[in-house]
Design a protein around this motif. Structure first.
Motif, PDB file in Angstrom:
ATOM      1  N   THR A  55      47.358 -39.368  86.903  1.00 47.00           N
ATOM      2  CA  THR A  55      46.869 -40.343  85.930  1.00 47.00           C
ATOM      3  C   THR A  55      48.057 -40.488  85.187  1.00 47.00           C
ATOM      4  O   THR A  55      49.030 -39.934  85.053  1.00 47.00           O
ATOM      5  N   PRO A  56      47.889 -41.618  84.513  1.00 48.53           N
ATOM      6  CA  PRO A  56      49.019 -42.214  83.381  1.00 48.53           C
ATOM      7  C   PRO A  56      49.475 -41.244  82.423  1.00 48.53           C
ATOM      8  O   PRO A  56      48.570 -40.751  81.852  1.00 48.53           O
ATOM      9  N   LEU A  57      50.732 -40.909  82.209  1.00 46.27           N
ATOM     10  CA  LEU A  57      51.118 -40.123  81.009  1.00 46.27           C
ATOM     11  C   LEU A  57      50.582 -40.870  79.637  1.00 46.27           C
ATOM     12  O   LEU A  57      50.190 -40.040  78.932  1.00 46.27           O
ATOM     13  N   VAL A  87      48.356 -44.574  73.566  1.00 48.06           N
ATOM     14  CA  VAL A  87      47.295 -43.720  74.223  1.00 48.06           C
ATOM     15  C   VAL A  87      47.631 -42.434  75.308  1.00 48.06           C
ATOM     16  O   VAL A  87      48.386 -43.138  76.321  1.00 48.06           O
ATOM     17  N   THR A  88      47.289 -41.393  75.127  1.00 51.64           N
ATOM     18  CA  THR A  88      47.752 -40.356  76.025  1.00 51.64           C
ATOM     19  C   THR A  88      46.955 -40.133  77.122  1.00 51.64           C
ATOM     20  O   THR A  88      45.795 -40.919  77.038  1.00 51.64           O
ATOM     21  N   ALA A  89      47.093 -39.455  77.975  1.00 53.62           N
ATOM     22  CA  ALA A  89      46.098 -39.360  79.291  1.00 53.62           C
ATOM     23  C   ALA A  89      44.864 -38.799  78.716  1.00 53.62           C
ATOM     24  O   ALA A  89      43.732 -39.070  79.605  1.00 53.62           O
ATOM     25  N   THR A  90      44.700 -38.085  77.813  1.00 56.31           N
ATOM     26  CA  THR A  90      43.413 -37.698  77.356  1.00 56.31           C
ATOM     27  C   THR A  90      42.600 -38.274  76.445  1.00 56.31           C
ATOM     28  O   THR A  90      41.635 -37.936  76.053  1.00 56.31           O
ATOM     29  N   GLY A  91      43.379 -39.698  76.304  1.00 56.88           N
ATOM     30  CA  GLY A  91      42.503 -40.486  75.259  1.00 56.88           C
ATOM     31  C   GLY A  91      42.989 -40.439  73.925  1.00 56.88           C
ATOM     32  O   GLY A  91      42.442 -41.360  72.891  1.00 56.88           O
ATOM     33  N   LEU A  92      43.964 -39.558  73.356  1.00 58.17           N
ATOM     34  CA  LEU A  92      44.280 -39.491  72.191  1.00 58.17           C
ATOM     35  C   LEU A  92      45.159 -40.719  71.892  1.00 58.17           C
ATOM     36  O   LEU A  92      46.100 -40.839  72.422  1.00 58.17           O
ATOM     37  N   ILE A  93      44.877 -41.226  70.769  1.00 59.16           N
ATOM     38  CA  ILE A  93      45.725 -42.393  70.283  1.00 59.16           C
ATOM     39  C   ILE A  93      46.732 -41.767  69.368  1.00 59.16           C
ATOM     40  O   ILE A  93      46.489 -41.306  68.496  1.00 59.16           O
TER      41      ILE A  93
END
Length: 127
Positions: A77-79, A98-104
């Motif tokens: 998945t994208p970093l 945005v991180t892979a976990t959805g954190l902005i």
């Protein structure tokens, strides 16, 4: 004097297109990164590839946003995703990381300032 050609009745008029039709046609185009924005993103990508942090990327031009995704490996998945969302331009800013976990991680109006988040080096602090 202009030549109207055979069969012309002399009623030369412009074709009017209703504004809502013109706007609808314009909105069907996908959101893209312009040349300056893509230059900034690809410079960052080149630096990160040289540092052996990133190895692959993908660019998606969607109807509502443009996404530049970076990968450590192609199968993962994208970093990070660098997102351009013009609908947020007047609010929080059109650009975000945005991180892979959805954190902005960072959001803003200027892409250069948003990409500056990658200039910071993370250091391990032992307590």
């Amino acid at each position: 004097m202009t030549d109207r050609g055979a069969g012309s009745d002399g009623n030369d008029c412009a074709i009017l297109i209703p504004l809502h039709v013109a706007r609808r046609d314009r909105h069907e185009l996908p959101v893209t990164f312009d040349r300056r924005e893509l230059d900034l993103v690809l410079r960052l990508y080149g630096r990160m590839v040289a540092a052996n942090e990133w190895r692959d990327y993908a660019i998606d031009h969607l109807p509502d946003q443009a996404v530049f995704s970076v990968f450590r490996r192609t199968s993962e998945t994208p970093l990070f995703q660098i997102i351009k969302n013009p609908k947020l331009a007047r609010k929080q800013g059109a650009f975000s990381v945005v991180t892979a976990t959805g954190l902005i991680v960072k959001r803003g109006h200027e892409l250069g300032q948003v990409l500056a988040v990658f200039d910071k080096t993370v250091k391990l602090v032992k307590g």
